[in-house]
Design a protein around this motif. Structure first.
Motif, PDB file in Angstrom:
ATOM      1  N   ILE A  53       0.605  22.143  32.443  1.00  0.00           N
ATOM      2  CA  ILE A  53       0.457  23.267  31.521  1.00  0.00           C
ATOM      3  C   ILE A  53       0.654  24.563  32.311  1.00  0.00           C
ATOM      4  O   ILE A  53      -0.141  24.877  33.201  1.00  0.00           O
ATOM      5  CB  ILE A  53      -0.932  23.285  30.847  1.00  0.00           C
ATOM      6  N   TYR A  54       1.712  25.292  32.007  1.00  0.00           N
ATOM      7  CA  TYR A  54       1.989  26.547  32.700  1.00  0.00           C
ATOM      8  C   TYR A  54       1.371  27.710  31.932  1.00  0.00           C
ATOM      9  O   TYR A  54       1.572  27.851  30.721  1.00  0.00           O
ATOM     10  CB  TYR A  54       3.497  26.748  32.874  1.00  0.00           C
ATOM     11  N   ILE A 111      -8.709  17.036  33.186  1.00  0.00           N
ATOM     12  CA  ILE A 111      -8.098  18.352  33.392  1.00  0.00           C
ATOM     13  C   ILE A 111      -8.185  18.690  34.873  1.00  0.00           C
ATOM     14  O   ILE A 111      -9.252  18.599  35.478  1.00  0.00           O
ATOM     15  CB  ILE A 111      -8.814  19.442  32.570  1.00  0.00           C
ATOM     16  N   PHE A 112      -7.051  19.071  35.463  1.00  0.00           N
ATOM     17  CA  PHE A 112      -7.045  19.579  36.823  1.00  0.00           C
ATOM     18  C   PHE A 112      -6.975  21.103  36.760  1.00  0.00           C
ATOM     19  O   PHE A 112      -5.955  21.669  36.385  1.00  0.00           O
ATOM     20  CB  PHE A 112      -5.865  19.016  37.612  1.00  0.00           C
ATOM     21  N   PHE A 113      -8.098  21.749  37.105  1.00  0.00           N
ATOM     22  CA  PHE A 113      -8.169  23.206  37.141  1.00  0.00           C
ATOM     23  C   PHE A 113      -7.180  23.726  38.179  1.00  0.00           C
ATOM     24  O   PHE A 113      -6.509  24.747  37.984  1.00  0.00           O
ATOM     25  CB  PHE A 113      -9.603  23.630  37.503  1.00  0.00           C
ATOM     26  N   GLU A 114      -7.104  23.017  39.288  1.00  0.00           N
ATOM     27  CA  GLU A 114      -6.173  23.329  40.371  1.00  0.00           C
ATOM     28  C   GLU A 114      -5.834  22.030  41.069  1.00  0.00           C
ATOM     29  O   GLU A 114      -6.582  21.052  40.969  1.00  0.00           O
ATOM     30  CB  GLU A 114      -6.802  24.321  41.354  1.00  0.00           C
ATOM     31  N   GLU A 115      -4.727  21.995  41.763  1.00  0.00           N
ATOM     32  CA  GLU A 115      -4.296  20.773  42.432  1.00  0.00           C
ATOM     33  C   GLU A 115      -4.832  20.696  43.853  1.00  0.00           C
ATOM     34  O   GLU A 115      -5.070  21.710  44.505  1.00  0.00           O
ATOM     35  CB  GLU A 115      -2.766  20.708  42.469  1.00  0.00           C
ATOM     36  N   SER A 116      -4.984  19.466  44.328  1.00  0.00           N
ATOM     37  CA  SER A 116      -5.297  19.264  45.729  1.00  0.00           C
ATOM     38  C   SER A 116      -4.023  19.509  46.526  1.00  0.00           C
ATOM     39  O   SER A 116      -2.963  19.786  45.969  1.00  0.00           O
ATOM     40  CB  SER A 116      -5.802  17.833  45.936  1.00  0.00           C
ATOM     41  N   TRP A 117      -4.114  19.384  47.843  1.00  0.00           N
ATOM     42  CA  TRP A 117      -2.933  19.622  48.683  1.00  0.00           C
ATOM     43  C   TRP A 117      -2.068  18.372  48.808  1.00  0.00           C
ATOM     44  O   TRP A 117      -0.975  18.440  49.354  1.00  0.00           O
ATOM     45  CB  TRP A 117      -3.359  20.100  50.066  1.00  0.00           C
ATOM     46  N   THR A 118      -2.552  17.208  48.343  1.00  0.00           N
ATOM     47  CA  THR A 118      -1.764  15.979  48.457  1.00  0.00           C
ATOM     48  C   THR A 118      -1.743  15.226  47.129  1.00  0.00           C
ATOM     49  O   THR A 118      -2.714  15.241  46.373  1.00  0.00           O
ATOM     50  CB  THR A 118      -2.324  15.030  49.541  1.00  0.00           C
ATOM     51  N   ALA A 119      -0.627  14.547  46.884  1.00  0.00           N
ATOM     52  CA  ALA A 119      -0.493  13.746  45.664  1.00  0.00           C
ATOM     53  C   ALA A 119      -1.463  12.567  45.683  1.00  0.00           C
ATOM     54  O   ALA A 119      -1.953  12.140  44.639  1.00  0.00           O
ATOM     55  CB  ALA A 119       0.949  13.248  45.526  1.00  0.00           C
ATOM     56  N   ASN A 167     -10.502   2.365  27.561  1.00  0.00           N
ATOM     57  CA  ASN A 167     -10.049   1.968  26.228  1.00  0.00           C
ATOM     58  C   ASN A 167      -9.090   3.022  25.673  1.00  0.00           C
ATOM     59  O   ASN A 167      -9.503   4.078  25.237  1.00  0.00           O
ATOM     60  CB  ASN A 167     -11.258   1.811  25.291  1.00  0.00           C
ATOM     61  N   GLY A 168      -7.792   2.738  25.728  1.00  0.00           N
ATOM     62  CA  GLY A 168      -6.799   3.655  25.164  1.00  0.00           C
ATOM     63  C   GLY A 168      -6.081   4.491  26.207  1.00  0.00           C
ATOM     64  O   GLY A 168      -6.422   4.486  27.394  1.00  0.00           O
ATOM     65  N   THR A 169      -5.051   5.192  25.760  1.00  0.00           N
ATOM     66  CA  THR A 169      -4.219   6.027  26.626  1.00  0.00           C
ATOM     67  C   THR A 169      -5.047   7.125  27.296  1.00  0.00           C
ATOM     68  O   THR A 169      -5.904   7.748  26.677  1.00  0.00           O
ATOM     69  CB  THR A 169      -3.083   6.679  25.813  1.00  0.00           C
ATOM     70  N   VAL A 170      -4.777   7.350  28.599  1.00  0.00           N
ATOM     71  CA  VAL A 170      -5.459   8.400  29.357  1.00  0.00           C
ATOM     72  C   VAL A 170      -4.484   9.547  29.585  1.00  0.00           C
ATOM     73  O   VAL A 170      -3.343   9.326  29.995  1.00  0.00           O
ATOM     74  CB  VAL A 170      -5.975   7.873  30.712  1.00  0.00           C
ATOM     75  N   ARG A 171      -4.953  10.771  29.320  1.00  0.00           N
ATOM     76  CA  ARG A 171      -4.097  11.957  29.491  1.00  0.00           C
ATOM     77  C   ARG A 171      -4.677  12.875  30.569  1.00  0.00           C
ATOM     78  O   ARG A 171      -5.881  13.108  30.601  1.00  0.00           O
ATOM     79  CB  ARG A 171      -3.979  12.727  28.176  1.00  0.00           C
ATOM     80  N   PHE A 172      -3.787  13.399  31.406  1.00  0.00           N
ATOM     81  CA  PHE A 172      -4.188  14.353  32.435  1.00  0.00           C
ATOM     82  C   PHE A 172      -3.376  15.639  32.278  1.00  0.00           C
ATOM     83  O   PHE A 172      -2.146  15.601  32.198  1.00  0.00           O
ATOM     84  CB  PHE A 172      -3.972  13.775  33.834  1.00  0.00           C
ATOM     85  N   TYR A 173      -4.085  16.747  32.244  1.00  0.00           N
ATOM     86  CA  TYR A 173      -3.461  18.057  32.095  1.00  0.00           C
ATOM     87  C   TYR A 173      -3.688  18.853  33.380  1.00  0.00           C
ATOM     88  O   TYR A 173      -4.836  19.063  33.787  1.00  0.00           O
ATOM     89  CB  TYR A 173      -4.069  18.809  30.911  1.00  0.00           C
ATOM     90  N   THR A 174      -2.607  19.263  34.026  1.00  0.00           N
ATOM     91  CA  THR A 174      -2.706  20.074  35.239  1.00  0.00           C
ATOM     92  C   THR A 174      -2.319  21.510  34.901  1.00  0.00           C
ATOM     93  O   THR A 174      -1.209  21.765  34.423  1.00  0.00           O
ATOM     94  CB  THR A 174      -1.773  19.537  36.339  1.00  0.00           C
ATOM     95  N   PHE A 175      -3.229  22.439  35.134  1.00  0.00           N
ATOM     96  CA  PHE A 175      -3.005  23.839  34.778  1.00  0.00           C
ATOM     97  C   PHE A 175      -2.455  24.608  35.979  1.00  0.00           C
ATOM     98  O   PHE A 175      -3.047  24.592  37.065  1.00  0.00           O
ATOM     99  CB  PHE A 175      -4.303  24.473  34.267  1.00  0.00           C
TER     100      PHE A 175
END
Length: 312
Positions: A81-82, A236-244, A260-268
């Motif tokens: 998410i930009y 939700i990732f408020f910020e990213e770490s330095w490594t994948a 149980n069910g699809t997992v969604r991750f949003y990186t801001f």
């Protein structure tokens, strides 16, 4: 067990040495053979070399089974998410960037880590009050911090639709500010390195078992391994770490066999800032390690090609 390459291909020196897979005498010799150095203090990797040799060496001494090959895991979706910084953040960011540019020679001469200096730019995006001590965390604060305002908006949406949410951040300060705004609306659990083990486990139990506890916030280092937060299907990732690798380990706290069910991750990500560049570097590194470890070739993998081009 685990991921052979966490950050750099040269990290393979130790695990391969432990099983007598190579006879290189020192880590220094190993790095000189597989990497070309330059940049700050002649210690930055400019490019890797002899990668085919390293790949052949690893595959000759490795049995690799990915989790999705041996477990019946649910689907996972990753969404960047930009966010456009506020006018206030843009002015502050530009001011700091110009100061860093003017001090580039001084920073190099003093042999300080440039990443420490760059951290201030990330703070402008995530917690500008750390850079500007005159900024007050009051009712008008969200008009100054675009990323935080957007994350709260997403949390509101998810909770309204009946979802629980886990928010990860690399550093503690952005989470403290987030807590001040959401804890008045939702029962919120915390999981950070500054808490005792007993307190963390207590908050974890509440999040997992109490239907009224809708949000869990914590640092990637504290929550990233050995824990299960499958009560939530949204991260939700408020910020990213330095490594994948750190990022993926954090994702696995939600994406497990009991999910149980699809997992969604949003990186801001704050658009057109250091956030953008860190994101590209992380996934360029991931594409390199994927090629060495899992034989993923960009020629036959459009997603990996996009990662290398920085359009992921």
């Amino acid at each position: 067990t685990g991921t052979p390459i966490v950050n750099r291909p040269t990290d393979l020196f130790t695990p391969l040495r432990l099983i007598d897979a190579h006879s290189t005498r020192s880590y220094y010799e190993w790095c000189k053979h597989f990497a070309v150095y330059g940049g700050h203090d002649d210690k930055e990797v400019l490019v890797y070399k002899n990668i085919s040799q390293l790949k052949k060496l690893l595959h000759g001494h490795m049995i690799r089974r990915l989790a999705d090959q041996v477990l019946d895991l649910p689907p996972i979706i990753r969404i960047p998410i930009y966010v456009e910084n506020t006018a206030y953040q843009k002015r502050l960011y530009t001011k700091l960037a110009k100061e860093l540019e003017a001090r580039a020679g001084e920073i190099t001469e003093q042999k300080t880590n440039p990443l420490v200096e760059m951290l201030k730019l990330r703070q402008v995006n995530d917690a500008p009050e750390l850079v500007d001590p005159e900024l007050k965390i009051d009712k008008s604060y969200l008009n100054k911090n675009a990323k935080l305002a957007e994350i709260i908006s997403y949390i509101d949406e998810f909770v309204a639709s009946g979802e629980k949410v886990v928010v990860f951040a690399k550093y503690l300060e952005p989470l403290k500010t987030l807590y001040k705004f959401i804890a008045t609306k939702y029962k919120t659990a915390c999981f950070t390195g500054s808490m005792s083990d007993a307190k963390r486990e207590q908050h974890k139990k509440v999040f997992m078992n109490d239907p009224e506890c809708k949000v869990l916030i914590g640092t990637i280092d504290a929550m990233g391994t050995s824990h299960t937060f499958t009560a939530a299907r949204v991260g939700i990732f408020f910020e990213e770490s330095w490594t994948a690798a750190d990022q993926e380990q954090a994702e696995k706290r939600l994406h497990r066999i009991s999910t149980n069910g699809t997992v969604r991750f949003y990186t801001f990500l704050a658009a057109n800032t250091v956030d953008d560049r860190v994101h590209r570097i992380i996934y360029e590194k991931k594409a390199t390690s994927d090629y060495i470890v899992d034989n993923i070739d960009v020629r036959h993998n459009p997603e990996a090609l996009l990662q290398l081009l920085g359009n992921y």
